[in-house]
Write an enzyme that holds these catalytic residues in place. Sequence first.
Site, PDB file in Angstrom:
ATOM      1  N   LYS A 195      16.574   2.873  35.719  1.00 25.86           N
ATOM      2  CA  LYS A 195      17.980   2.594  35.341  1.00 25.86           C
ATOM      3  C   LYS A 195      18.652   1.748  36.424  1.00 25.86           C
ATOM      4  CE  LYS A 195      18.044   4.690  31.413  1.00 25.86           C
ATOM      5  NZ  LYS A 195      17.879   3.857  30.219  1.00 25.86           N
ATOM      6  N   TYR A 200      12.266   7.586  36.369  1.00 27.73           N
ATOM      7  CA  TYR A 200      13.228   7.323  35.290  1.00 27.73           C
ATOM      8  C   TYR A 200      14.526   6.766  35.871  1.00 27.73           C
ATOM      9  CZ  TYR A 200      17.046   8.292  32.081  1.00 27.73           C
ATOM     10  OH  TYR A 200      18.181   8.169  31.315  1.00 27.73           O
ATOM     11  N   SER A 233      22.794   5.348  33.039  1.00 22.39           N
ATOM     12  CA  SER A 233      22.959   6.795  33.150  1.00 22.39           C
ATOM     13  C   SER A 233      23.681   7.144  34.442  1.00 22.39           C
ATOM     14  CB  SER A 233      21.565   7.431  33.157  1.00 22.39           C
ATOM     15  OG  SER A 233      21.635   8.772  33.571  1.00 22.39           O
ATOM     16  N   ASP A 236      12.163  -0.319  16.778  1.00 23.09           N
ATOM     17  CA  ASP A 236      11.731   0.924  17.432  1.00 23.09           C
ATOM     18  C   ASP A 236      10.232   1.058  17.175  1.00 23.09           C
ATOM     19  OD1 ASP A 236      13.615   3.725  18.203  1.00 23.09           O
ATOM     20  OD2 ASP A 236      11.426   3.839  18.150  1.00 23.09           O
TER      21      ASP A 236
HETATM   22  P1  NAD Z   1      15.503   8.677  22.484  1.00 28.89           P
HETATM   23  O1  NAD Z   1      14.171   8.881  23.094  1.00 28.89           O
HETATM   24  O2  NAD Z   1      15.944   9.612  21.424  1.00 28.89           O
HETATM   25  O3  NAD Z   1      15.618   7.179  21.912  1.00 28.89           O
HETATM   26  C1  NAD Z   1      14.952   6.098  22.501  1.00 28.89           C
HETATM   27  C2  NAD Z   1      14.240   5.350  21.386  1.00 28.89           C
HETATM   28  O4  NAD Z   1      13.569   4.218  21.960  1.00 28.89           O
HETATM   29  C3  NAD Z   1      13.192   6.190  20.663  1.00 28.89           C
HETATM   30  O5  NAD Z   1      13.426   6.119  19.265  1.00 28.89           O
HETATM   31  C4  NAD Z   1      11.861   5.540  21.048  1.00 28.89           C
HETATM   32  O6  NAD Z   1      10.913   5.626  20.012  1.00 28.89           O
HETATM   33  C5  NAD Z   1      12.299   4.102  21.348  1.00 28.89           C
HETATM   34  N1  NAD Z   1      11.439   3.362  22.289  1.00 28.89           N
HETATM   35  C6  NAD Z   1      11.079   3.721  23.542  1.00 28.89           C
HETATM   36  N2  NAD Z   1      10.290   2.762  24.081  1.00 28.89           N
HETATM   37  C7  NAD Z   1      10.170   1.775  23.159  1.00 28.89           C
HETATM   38  C8  NAD Z   1       9.490   0.527  23.121  1.00 28.89           C
HETATM   39  N3  NAD Z   1       8.746   0.097  24.146  1.00 28.89           N
HETATM   40  N4  NAD Z   1       9.589  -0.237  22.012  1.00 28.89           N
HETATM   41  C9  NAD Z   1      10.332   0.185  20.949  1.00 28.89           C
HETATM   42  N5  NAD Z   1      10.994   1.351  20.926  1.00 28.89           N
HETATM   43  C10 NAD Z   1      10.904   2.143  22.018  1.00 28.89           C
HETATM   44  O7  NAD Z   1      16.566   8.665  23.691  1.00 28.89           O
HETATM   45  P2  NAD Z   1      18.150   8.732  23.634  1.00 28.89           P
HETATM   46  O8  NAD Z   1      18.562  10.062  24.137  1.00 28.89           O
HETATM   47  O9  NAD Z   1      18.652   8.252  22.347  1.00 28.89           O
HETATM   48  O10 NAD Z   1      18.486   7.692  24.790  1.00 28.89           O
HETATM   49  C11 NAD Z   1      18.727   6.325  24.506  1.00 28.89           C
HETATM   50  C12 NAD Z   1      18.915   5.579  25.812  1.00 28.89           C
HETATM   51  O11 NAD Z   1      19.988   6.182  26.549  1.00 28.89           O
HETATM   52  C13 NAD Z   1      17.691   5.606  26.730  1.00 28.89           C
HETATM   53  O12 NAD Z   1      17.588   4.373  27.391  1.00 28.89           O
HETATM   54  C14 NAD Z   1      18.047   6.708  27.718  1.00 28.89           C
HETATM   55  O13 NAD Z   1      17.390   6.537  28.948  1.00 28.89           O
HETATM   56  C15 NAD Z   1      19.544   6.508  27.862  1.00 28.89           C
HETATM   57  N6  NAD Z   1      20.220   7.721  28.319  1.00 28.89           N
HETATM   58  C16 NAD Z   1      20.038   8.878  27.623  1.00 28.89           C
HETATM   59  C17 NAD Z   1      20.651  10.047  28.074  1.00 28.89           C
HETATM   60  C18 NAD Z   1      20.441  11.344  27.340  1.00 28.89           C
HETATM   61  O14 NAD Z   1      20.728  12.395  27.903  1.00 28.89           O
HETATM   62  N7  NAD Z   1      19.971  11.364  26.105  1.00 28.89           N
HETATM   63  C19 NAD Z   1      21.469  10.023  29.224  1.00 28.89           C
HETATM   64  C20 NAD Z   1      21.650   8.805  29.886  1.00 28.89           C
HETATM   65  C21 NAD Z   1      21.020   7.653  29.427  1.00 28.89           C
HETATM   66  C1  UD1 Z   2      19.251  15.496  33.189  1.00 30.08           C
HETATM   67  C2  UD1 Z   2      18.407  14.589  34.034  1.00 30.08           C
HETATM   68  C3  UD1 Z   2      19.174  13.318  34.314  1.00 30.08           C
HETATM   69  C4  UD1 Z   2      19.565  12.644  33.009  1.00 30.08           C
HETATM   70  C5  UD1 Z   2      20.394  13.640  32.209  1.00 30.08           C
HETATM   71  C6  UD1 Z   2      20.787  13.047  30.891  1.00 30.08           C
HETATM   72  C7  UD1 Z   2      16.986  16.139  35.305  1.00 30.08           C
HETATM   73  C8  UD1 Z   2      16.657  16.678  36.649  1.00 30.08           C
HETATM   74  N1  UD1 Z   2      18.039  15.293  35.245  1.00 30.08           N
HETATM   75  O1  UD1 Z   2      20.416  15.753  33.889  1.00 30.08           O
HETATM   76  O2  UD1 Z   2      18.415  12.422  35.079  1.00 30.08           O
HETATM   77  O3  UD1 Z   2      20.326  11.484  33.245  1.00 30.08           O
HETATM   78  O4  UD1 Z   2      19.616  14.827  31.994  1.00 30.08           O
HETATM   79  O5  UD1 Z   2      20.757  13.923  29.871  1.00 30.08           O
HETATM   80  O6  UD1 Z   2      16.328  16.431  34.321  1.00 30.08           O
HETATM   81  N2  UD1 Z   2      19.984  23.876  32.944  1.00 30.08           N
HETATM   82  C9  UD1 Z   2      19.684  25.225  32.878  1.00 30.08           C
HETATM   83  N3  UD1 Z   2      18.678  25.620  32.030  1.00 30.08           N
HETATM   84  C10 UD1 Z   2      17.986  24.736  31.239  1.00 30.08           C
HETATM   85  C11 UD1 Z   2      18.306  23.351  31.324  1.00 30.08           C
HETATM   86  C12 UD1 Z   2      19.311  22.967  32.189  1.00 30.08           C
HETATM   87  O7  UD1 Z   2      20.297  26.053  33.562  1.00 30.08           O
HETATM   88  O8  UD1 Z   2      17.073  25.160  30.497  1.00 30.08           O
HETATM   89  C13 UD1 Z   2      21.103  23.457  33.810  1.00 30.08           C
HETATM   90  C14 UD1 Z   2      20.721  22.430  34.867  1.00 30.08           C
HETATM   91  O9  UD1 Z   2      20.316  23.068  36.053  1.00 30.08           O
HETATM   92  C15 UD1 Z   2      22.047  21.662  35.016  1.00 30.08           C
HETATM   93  C16 UD1 Z   2      22.676  21.722  33.617  1.00 30.08           C
HETATM   94  O10 UD1 Z   2      22.044  22.826  32.970  1.00 30.08           O
HETATM   95  O11 UD1 Z   2      22.908  22.319  35.912  1.00 30.08           O
HETATM   96  C17 UD1 Z   2      22.446  20.468  32.792  1.00 30.08           C
HETATM   97  O12 UD1 Z   2      21.045  20.168  32.779  1.00 30.08           O
HETATM   98  P1  UD1 Z   2      20.436  18.996  31.848  1.00 30.08           P
HETATM   99  O13 UD1 Z   2      20.917  19.172  30.457  1.00 30.08           O
HETATM  100  O14 UD1 Z   2      18.974  18.975  32.079  1.00 30.08           O
HETATM  101  O15 UD1 Z   2      21.121  17.677  32.405  1.00 30.08           O
HETATM  102  P2  UD1 Z   2      21.154  17.096  33.916  1.00 30.08           P
HETATM  103  O16 UD1 Z   2      20.472  17.961  34.870  1.00 30.08           O
HETATM  104  O17 UD1 Z   2      22.569  16.761  34.189  1.00 30.08           O
END
Ligand code: NAD
Ligand code: UD1
Length: 342
Positions: free
Chosen positions: A154, A150, A125, A31
Amino acid sequence: MSILVTGGTGFIGSHTVVEFLERGEDIVIVDNFCNSKPVVLDRIERITGRRPKFYEVDLCDAEGLERVFAENPELESCIHFAGLKAVGESTQKPLLYYRNNFLSTLTLCETMARHGVKRIVFSSSATVYGDPERVPIRETDRLGQTTNPYGETKQVIERILSDVVKADPAWSVSLLRYFNPVGAHKSGLIGEDPKGIPNNLFPYVTQVAEGRRPFLHVYGNDYNTHDGTGVRDYIHVVDLARAHLKALDRARTVTGVEVFNIGTGVGYSVLDVVKAFETATGKKIPYVIDPRRPGDIDACYADPAKALSILGWQAEYDLTDMCRDANRWQSMNPNGYDGADA
Ligand code: NAD
Ligand code: UD1
């Protein structure tokens, strides 16, 4: 034998590392701390009694990554979490997102191939479905139009990894399409630590509960859902972490590409979440109704049947558990990892 976990100090990565360590597996984390903090390693050690091997390396740095593989010839697979993930920021800094997410993945796969490591679980995602053609969403449903860089990364990384398998069928690629990961480890020692004002619903709610923000902005109450607010498939991060163990077990026995939805299959509205949080924690969440957030959709939830039938995985925690654990993490760490001790 050990597993390379990229992004292993991040939100989902840290929870997954804990589950693997508790199962007795050896982990090497890479990381660059661009969105996480070193104290996460201490917290992982406190929970599991084991400290994972760690390299502070940017995955885009081919030489740095080469050193990690050269020094750890026992690496047999990779779980690839590293990436930038903020949707709004990705529209403002598209080049940063494309560079980081693509170059890191390309560098990783090239280095893996050079060292004969051909097994990867990738964090995709539900965003790849765009505005879904129906809910619950199945893996075979059409992929949607992405609305931001973003989401584009994916979709394209899924294609890149699929092409790698086409060219070399010895690879095993597991594409996990996460729905909405929330909650935290029950210890309250690790959790989600967004920078600045949270974009996502759960961290915003927990900050309102802590008094850091006066009220929640509910983005729209005129969606085509049971109460007009957006419906999503929230999944406890520990359930999600455990899906990686099952996905890797499967990838150890098959080659090719497999795609899995990782969600609970149940959709909850924003107001359902507010009510569940209030009930689970006894804390009041004041809110105001604001206009819709651009790009948001009515409803998005998974059909997780494939993960159950092929991986033997299903979510065990419910919305009350998610609210309780998110709240515990936020209460124990009001400023996230900022200034936090081991
Ligand atoms: P996060 O930001 O907490 O973790 C990602 C980690 O990757 C961080 O610790 C960051 O420092 C590291 N990182 C980023 N770029 C890097 C690089 N070039 N080299 C080394 N380290 C690097 O995010 P998360 O919520 O834990 O998400 C993890 C994965 O899951 C991501 O790919 C994210 O897109 C995917 N994902 C997350 C969600 C969500 O809602 N959290 C939803 C769908 C998919
Ligand atoms: C968001 C991302 C999506 C990502 C996902 C993963 C956007 C537009 N989309 O999705 O690409 O894969 O997170 O975590 O950011 N909401 C409120 N008030 C707030 C925040 C959110 O009402 O302050 C509502 C939103 O309108 C939505 C729901 O809560 O209906 C969930 O929102 P959020 O947690 O941001 O997730 P996603 O929109 O599903």
